[in-house]
Design a protein around this motif. Structure first.
Motif, PDB file in Angstrom:
ATOM      1  N   ALA A 167     -40.970 -14.936 -21.596  1.00  0.00           N
ATOM      2  CA  ALA A 167     -41.250 -14.512 -23.294  1.00  0.00           C
ATOM      3  C   ALA A 167     -42.090 -13.417 -23.209  1.00  0.00           C
ATOM      4  CB  ALA A 167     -40.304 -14.739 -24.049  1.00  0.00           C
ATOM      5  N   THR A 168     -43.133 -14.572 -23.238  1.00  0.00           N
ATOM      6  CA  THR A 168     -44.287 -14.341 -23.423  1.00  0.00           C
ATOM      7  C   THR A 168     -45.238 -13.173 -22.217  1.00  0.00           C
ATOM      8  OG1 THR A 168     -45.550 -16.474 -21.595  1.00  0.00           O
ATOM      9  CG2 THR A 168     -44.870 -16.614 -24.493  1.00  0.00           C
ATOM     10  N   ARG A 169     -44.475 -12.995 -21.266  1.00  0.00           N
ATOM     11  CA  ARG A 169     -45.024 -12.177 -19.882  1.00  0.00           C
ATOM     12  C   ARG A 169     -44.405 -10.899 -20.052  1.00  0.00           C
ATOM     13  NH1 ARG A 169     -47.971 -12.647 -16.452  1.00  0.00           N
ATOM     14  NH2 ARG A 169     -47.283 -11.265 -15.553  1.00  0.00           N
ATOM     15  N   ALA A 170     -43.425 -10.496 -21.385  1.00  0.00           N
ATOM     16  CA  ALA A 170     -42.157  -9.451 -21.197  1.00  0.00           C
ATOM     17  C   ALA A 170     -43.348  -8.797 -21.270  1.00  0.00           C
ATOM     18  CB  ALA A 170     -41.350  -9.693 -22.480  1.00  0.00           C
ATOM     19  N   PRO A 171     -44.543  -8.241 -22.383  1.00  0.00           N
ATOM     20  CA  PRO A 171     -44.564  -6.989 -22.084  1.00  0.00           C
ATOM     21  C   PRO A 171     -45.342  -7.005 -21.327  1.00  0.00           C
ATOM     22  CG  PRO A 171     -45.246  -8.484 -24.348  1.00  0.00           C
ATOM     23  CD  PRO A 171     -44.698  -8.684 -23.709  1.00  0.00           C
ATOM     24  N   GLU A 172     -46.147  -7.272 -20.823  1.00  0.00           N
ATOM     25  CA  GLU A 172     -46.744  -7.465 -19.466  1.00  0.00           C
ATOM     26  C   GLU A 172     -46.627  -6.995 -18.139  1.00  0.00           C
ATOM     27  OE1 GLU A 172     -49.217 -10.473 -17.784  1.00  0.00           O
ATOM     28  OE2 GLU A 172     -49.598 -10.850 -20.256  1.00  0.00           O
ATOM     29  N   VAL A 173     -44.861  -7.575 -17.898  1.00  0.00           N
ATOM     30  CA  VAL A 173     -43.999  -7.322 -17.456  1.00  0.00           C
ATOM     31  C   VAL A 173     -43.406  -5.720 -17.389  1.00  0.00           C
ATOM     32  CG1 VAL A 173     -41.330  -7.554 -16.487  1.00  0.00           C
ATOM     33  CG2 VAL A 173     -43.000  -9.350 -16.257  1.00  0.00           C
ATOM     34  N   GLN A 174     -43.176  -5.116 -18.307  1.00  0.00           N
ATOM     35  CA  GLN A 174     -42.943  -3.733 -19.043  1.00  0.00           C
ATOM     36  C   GLN A 174     -43.765  -2.967 -18.732  1.00  0.00           C
ATOM     37  OE1 GLN A 174     -42.337  -3.385 -23.896  1.00  0.00           O
ATOM     38  NE2 GLN A 174     -40.944  -1.718 -23.419  1.00  0.00           N
ATOM     39  N   GLN A 175     -44.642  -3.239 -18.879  1.00  0.00           N
ATOM     40  CA  GLN A 175     -45.977  -2.468 -18.487  1.00  0.00           C
ATOM     41  C   GLN A 175     -45.942  -2.086 -17.223  1.00  0.00           C
ATOM     42  OE1 GLN A 175     -47.709  -0.377 -20.578  1.00  0.00           O
ATOM     43  NE2 GLN A 175     -48.919   0.835 -18.939  1.00  0.00           N
ATOM     44  N   ALA A 176     -46.768  -3.847 -16.744  1.00  0.00           N
ATOM     45  CA  ALA A 176     -46.450  -2.743 -14.954  1.00  0.00           C
ATOM     46  C   ALA A 176     -45.362  -2.283 -14.136  1.00  0.00           C
ATOM     47  CB  ALA A 176     -46.160  -4.669 -14.150  1.00  0.00           C
ATOM     48  N   LEU A 177     -43.814  -2.390 -14.725  1.00  0.00           N
ATOM     49  CA  LEU A 177     -42.809  -2.216 -13.875  1.00  0.00           C
ATOM     50  C   LEU A 177     -42.723  -0.491 -14.630  1.00  0.00           C
ATOM     51  CD1 LEU A 177     -40.245  -2.081 -12.545  1.00  0.00           C
ATOM     52  CD2 LEU A 177     -38.959  -2.500 -14.615  1.00  0.00           C
ATOM     53  N   SER A 178     -43.284   0.081 -15.354  1.00  0.00           N
ATOM     54  CA  SER A 178     -42.887   1.770 -16.117  1.00  0.00           C
ATOM     55  C   SER A 178     -44.738   2.063 -15.225  1.00  0.00           C
ATOM     56  CB  SER A 178     -43.544   1.161 -17.405  1.00  0.00           C
ATOM     57  OG  SER A 178     -42.253   1.162 -18.499  1.00  0.00           O
ATOM     58  N   THR A 179     -45.634   1.526 -15.362  1.00  0.00           N
ATOM     59  CA  THR A 179     -46.505   2.079 -14.371  1.00  0.00           C
ATOM     60  C   THR A 179     -46.262   2.222 -12.800  1.00  0.00           C
ATOM     61  OG1 THR A 179     -48.057   1.108 -15.165  1.00  0.00           O
ATOM     62  CG2 THR A 179     -49.585   1.862 -13.619  1.00  0.00           C
ATOM     63  N   TRP A 180     -45.760   1.539 -12.305  1.00  0.00           N
ATOM     64  CA  TRP A 180     -44.825   1.238 -10.249  1.00  0.00           C
ATOM     65  C   TRP A 180     -43.979   2.023 -10.490  1.00  0.00           C
ATOM     66  CZ3 TRP A 180     -40.062   0.638  -8.521  1.00  0.00           C
ATOM     67  CH2 TRP A 180     -40.834   0.806  -7.163  1.00  0.00           C
ATOM     68  N   ALA A 181     -43.278   2.607 -11.173  1.00  0.00           N
ATOM     69  CA  ALA A 181     -41.977   3.560 -11.177  1.00  0.00           C
ATOM     70  C   ALA A 181     -42.790   4.966 -10.988  1.00  0.00           C
ATOM     71  CB  ALA A 181     -40.554   2.936 -12.595  1.00  0.00           C
ATOM     72  N   ARG A 182     -43.719   5.420 -12.198  1.00  0.00           N
ATOM     73  CA  ARG A 182     -43.954   6.440 -12.739  1.00  0.00           C
ATOM     74  C   ARG A 182     -45.394   6.698 -10.959  1.00  0.00           C
ATOM     75  NH1 ARG A 182     -44.821   5.044 -16.991  1.00  0.00           N
ATOM     76  NH2 ARG A 182     -47.626   5.024 -17.084  1.00  0.00           N
ATOM     77  N   LEU A 194     -37.398 -22.360 -17.216  1.00  0.00           N
ATOM     78  CA  LEU A 194     -36.776 -22.326 -17.622  1.00  0.00           C
ATOM     79  C   LEU A 194     -36.010 -23.317 -19.014  1.00  0.00           C
ATOM     80  CD1 LEU A 194     -33.585 -22.149 -14.755  1.00  0.00           C
ATOM     81  CD2 LEU A 194     -34.791 -20.447 -15.868  1.00  0.00           C
ATOM     82  N   ASP A 195     -37.161 -23.702 -19.653  1.00  0.00           N
ATOM     83  CA  ASP A 195     -37.069 -24.056 -21.083  1.00  0.00           C
ATOM     84  C   ASP A 195     -37.935 -23.497 -21.515  1.00  0.00           C
ATOM     85  OD1 ASP A 195     -35.541 -26.392 -19.801  1.00  0.00           O
ATOM     86  OD2 ASP A 195     -37.795 -27.927 -18.919  1.00  0.00           O
ATOM     87  N   GLN A 196     -38.806 -22.911 -21.324  1.00  0.00           N
ATOM     88  CA  GLN A 196     -39.443 -21.501 -21.705  1.00  0.00           C
ATOM     89  C   GLN A 196     -39.073 -20.697 -22.298  1.00  0.00           C
ATOM     90  OE1 GLN A 196     -42.172 -22.324 -23.709  1.00  0.00           O
ATOM     91  NE2 GLN A 196     -42.358 -24.076 -22.884  1.00  0.00           N
ATOM     92  N   PRO A 197     -38.465 -19.506 -23.215  1.00  0.00           N
ATOM     93  CA  PRO A 197     -37.640 -18.796 -24.009  1.00  0.00           C
ATOM     94  C   PRO A 197     -37.954 -17.672 -22.983  1.00  0.00           C
ATOM     95  CG  PRO A 197     -39.139 -19.323 -25.869  1.00  0.00           C
ATOM     96  CD  PRO A 197     -39.395 -20.398 -24.532  1.00  0.00           C
ATOM     97  N   LEU A 198     -36.983 -16.904 -22.352  1.00  0.00           N
ATOM     98  CA  LEU A 198     -37.019 -15.551 -21.298  1.00  0.00           C
ATOM     99  C   LEU A 198     -36.263 -14.662 -21.877  1.00  0.00           C
ATOM    100  CD1 LEU A 198     -34.875 -18.145 -19.128  1.00  0.00           C
ATOM    101  CD2 LEU A 198     -37.176 -18.212 -19.351  1.00  0.00           C
ATOM    102  N   VAL A 199     -36.642 -13.604 -21.266  1.00  0.00           N
ATOM    103  CA  VAL A 199     -36.468 -12.035 -21.191  1.00  0.00           C
ATOM    104  C   VAL A 199     -36.000 -11.774 -20.035  1.00  0.00           C
ATOM    105  CG1 VAL A 199     -37.781 -10.011 -21.386  1.00  0.00           C
ATOM    106  CG2 VAL A 199     -38.257 -11.914 -23.184  1.00  0.00           C
ATOM    107  N   LEU A 200     -34.633 -11.307 -20.007  1.00  0.00           N
ATOM    108  CA  LEU A 200     -33.992 -10.306 -18.801  1.00  0.00           C
ATOM    109  C   LEU A 200     -34.377  -8.848 -18.945  1.00  0.00           C
ATOM    110  CD1 LEU A 200     -32.141 -11.153 -16.027  1.00  0.00           C
ATOM    111  CD2 LEU A 200     -30.261 -10.697 -18.109  1.00  0.00           C
ATOM    112  N   VAL A 201     -34.630  -8.222 -17.345  1.00  0.00           N
ATOM    113  CA  VAL A 201     -34.411  -6.505 -17.820  1.00  0.00           C
ATOM    114  C   VAL A 201     -34.392  -6.169 -16.723  1.00  0.00           C
ATOM    115  CG1 VAL A 201     -36.714  -5.298 -17.342  1.00  0.00           C
ATOM    116  CG2 VAL A 201     -37.087  -7.171 -18.829  1.00  0.00           C
ATOM    117  N   LEU A 202     -33.050  -5.357 -17.281  1.00  0.00           N
ATOM    118  CA  LEU A 202     -32.651  -4.768 -16.328  1.00  0.00           C
ATOM    119  C   LEU A 202     -33.050  -3.845 -16.170  1.00  0.00           C
ATOM    120  CD1 LEU A 202     -30.277  -6.772 -16.263  1.00  0.00           C
ATOM    121  CD2 LEU A 202     -28.609  -4.891 -16.044  1.00  0.00           C
TER     122      LEU A 202
END
Length: 645
Positions: A481-496, A434-442
């Protein structure tokens, strides 16, 4: 005296030789031709006539002897138990020979159809004579059937004592039949068949001939009845053997089902894995077994040793047979029994829902080559209960494991957020700093439930270290925040690909402190509602990209947004659709390039004059648009148009 002795000697010689009647007739003519003055002419004539009478009696005795021999031979045939077809063929040949008939045949009564069908025939010249059939109320068959007595006619085709059958008459015409004699085959006072002899000339049969024919008919009736009784006994024995075999097979199946149930129960009691259970069930049923989750994704599989089918390997959750699979599952839930879903390349797919409590936990899909027997179907259906226990146990275990993660996520986004130090310690258990920059996805899914998405994403593990939860029907993910692109890609791929669901979501800008999470969550939730009204799908949109539209269009619905686009750039979009041009994209690039035509041309890879021509066309379609207020309206509309895809 010499001539008288000579004639007497000749007559004795003819009798000894068994000469035909014509030879005696010649002797009578010779004697009658003697002159009247010949001594004892009358005595000679009487002598010849007596010799002819003796000859006739000898012939009759010979015929009777032949008849008796034939009767004895027929009786011997019956005692030797010849095949029915051979016995009947021998019988009609003997009938034809004894009566000197041109043709003979034997017929059997088919009571169900009321038809006499020829079983054996001899002496026929046409193919039709080998398969003669006549109704029991037609022809001589009707008279013999009614009287149960022999019937003879010298001219069948012109006899008016019975109703003729046109087809039967046609056969007689083709054969040239004239005279006919028929006798019934009687068994226990019932006519079961007919024996016929026919000639191609007018003929009247003697009482002796008819008596021989009746005796042969009696033998034929015995042969037919014995054969039919033997067939019934054989059929009964065959059915008894089949019943015994079926009973033995059923007993083996019941025992196999009991053994299978015991084996599966023992595995469950020992805590066997889902894959071990799948393999065991596949071996028991001789096919390939798939365990599917709520979204029809494969979570476990097993294939029997030596099973060569490949349909299970080619299965796809949202493939060409998904509609048939869904229909079969609906039917199975109603009936409580497994249902065959489809067939492909000789393999049958049978499905059974896996129920846990009142919820459907998944599906069992069995691929096999041949139709399952009832016992095997029951075994398959019982296995679904066992698999359901395992899935329910796994679900409860997963829920227990994720409960702490869910509590942490809810504590982080709650307006009454707890102490950061405590939350920081709890998040370290999930490798989230939690001390590093964070990203929230809904994100929202128009498909499987959000709780299912949470379970599957945690199982897949492709998102890496993060917190995942379902809050108010929305999928919430917190990661570095550094993992945001990977999370975005993984979530989109799984949903599709896996869930096959329409999805949309908002990706926040990085935040430096977890204290910002409650406000950020509320902002993203409002933005998610704007995305849905904008009709944006299959995308995770950045918060910065959506900020302007959230402010402008948060209270608008899809209809008002469409009206705004039509009023602002409607003619431009209509021109692109009709002409296949790309004026909208050119104008948006022009705005992004600070309304610099040269830079726009470089961005688009076209000549600057082409850009100026396109801008002139835009002005022609939209009117003057370069004034600040009008340019802002057009720019916003273009951004919204691009966002909606």
């Amino acid at each position: 005296m010499d001539s008288n002795q000579q004639i007497a000697g000749t007559l004795l010689g003819l009798l000894h030789q068994g000469a035909p009647a014509e030879d005696f007739a010649q002797q009578l003519a010779a004697v009658e031709a003697l002159p009247s003055s010949h001594a004892d002419k009358a005595g000679l004539v009487e002598t010849v006539r007596q010799a002819m009478a003796v000859r006739n009696r000898l012939e009759m005795l010979q015929q009777r002897e032949q008849g008796m021999v034939a009767v004895m031979e027929s009786a011997q045939d019956l005692s030797e138990r010849l095949e029915l077809s051979d016995l009947l063929t021998t019988l009609v040949k003997r009938t034809r020979h004894l009566l000197g008939a041109d043709m003979a045949w034997i017929s059997e009564l088919d009571e169900a159809r009321g038809v006499f069908q020829a079983l054996a025939a001899d002496g026929g010249l046409t193919r039709g004579s080998t398969a003669m059939r006549i109704r029991s109320d037609r022809g001589t068959a009707s008279i013999v059937m009614a009287t149960r007595m022999p019937f003879t006619t010298p001219d069948y085709l012109h006899d008016t004592r019975f109703t003729h059958d046109p087809k039967f008459d046609d056969i007689f015409r083709a054969e040239g039949i004239s005279a006919l004699v028929g006798v019934p085959l009687i068994w226990q006072d019932e006519v079961i068949g007919l024996l016929f002899a026919a000639d191609r000339y007018a003929r009247v049969h003697t009482t002796q001939n008819i008596a021989i024919l009746r005796t042969l008919a009696t033998h034929g009736a015995v042969a037919l009845r014995n054969a039919r009784d033997f067939e019934r006994i054989h059929a009964a024995l065959g059915k008894a053997d089949e019943a015994r075999a079926e009973l033995e097979r059923h007993a083996r199946n019941v025992q196999a089902a009991a053994d299978a149930h015991e084996q599966i129960t023992a595995l469950l009691a020992r805590g066997a894995s889902l894959s071990a259970l799948c393999q065991t069930v596949a071996e028991l049923l001789g096919g390939s077994l798939l365990v599917l989750d709520e979204a029809a994704q494969v979570i476990s599989r097993g294939t029997a040793t030596g099973y060569a089918g490949s349909a299970a390997q080619r299965y796809q959750a949202h493939g060409e047979h998904s509609a048939e699979l869904a229909s079969a599952l609906r039917q199975a839930r109603v009936t409580g029994r497994s249902v065959q879903a489809y067939e492909v390349d000789g393999e049958l797919c049978r499905v059974m829902p896996v129920i846990g409590g009142e919820d459907a936990l998944g599906t069992l899909a069995l691929f096999h080559r041949r139709r399952l027997e009832d016992i095997a179907e029951r075994t398959f259906e019982r296995c679904s209960s066992v698999i359901g226990i395992v899935l329910l146990s796994q679900e409860r275990q997963a829920a227990s494991n994720s409960r702490e993660m869910s509590e942490l996520m809810r504590a982080l986004i709650s307006p009454r957020q707890g102490e950061i130090a405590v939350l920081r310690d709890r998040s370290e258990r999930f490798s989230v700093d939690l001390d590093q920059p964070l990203v929230l996805v809904l994100a929202e899914l128009d498909g499987p439930s959000t709780s299912y998405a949470v379970r599957r994403l945690l199982q897949v593990g492709s998102l890496g270290p993060c917190l995942i939860d379902e809050i108010d029907g929305v999928l919430v993910i917190l990661c570095g925040a550094t993992r945001a692109p990977e999370v975005q890609q993984a979530l989109s791929t799984w949903a599709r690909r896996e869930a096959g669901a329409v999805h949309r979501g908002v990706l926040s800008r990085p935040i430096s402190s977890p204290a910002e999470l409650p406000a950020l969550h509320a902002t993203l939730k409002r933005a998610l509602g704007v995305l849905k009204r904008l009709g944006v799908n299959e995308r995770l949109v950045g918060q910065n990209e959506l900020a302007l539209y959230s402010t402008l269009f948060e209270t608008h619905d899809a209809t008002s947004l469409g009206q705004f686009l039509e009023a602002s750039i409607g003619p431009l979009l209509a021109h692109d659709r009709k002409r296949g041009t790309d004026l909208g994209a050119t104008l948006l690039c022009y705005f992004d390039c600070h309304q610099n035509a040269k830079t726009t041309a470089q961005q688009l890879g076209i000549h600057v004059n082409t850009v100026r021509q396109r801008l002139a066309t835009v002005e022609h379609l939209l009117g003057p648009w370069e004034q600040a207020a009008r340019a802002l309206e057009v720019h916003i509309a273009l951004r919204l148009w691009r966002l909606r895809g």
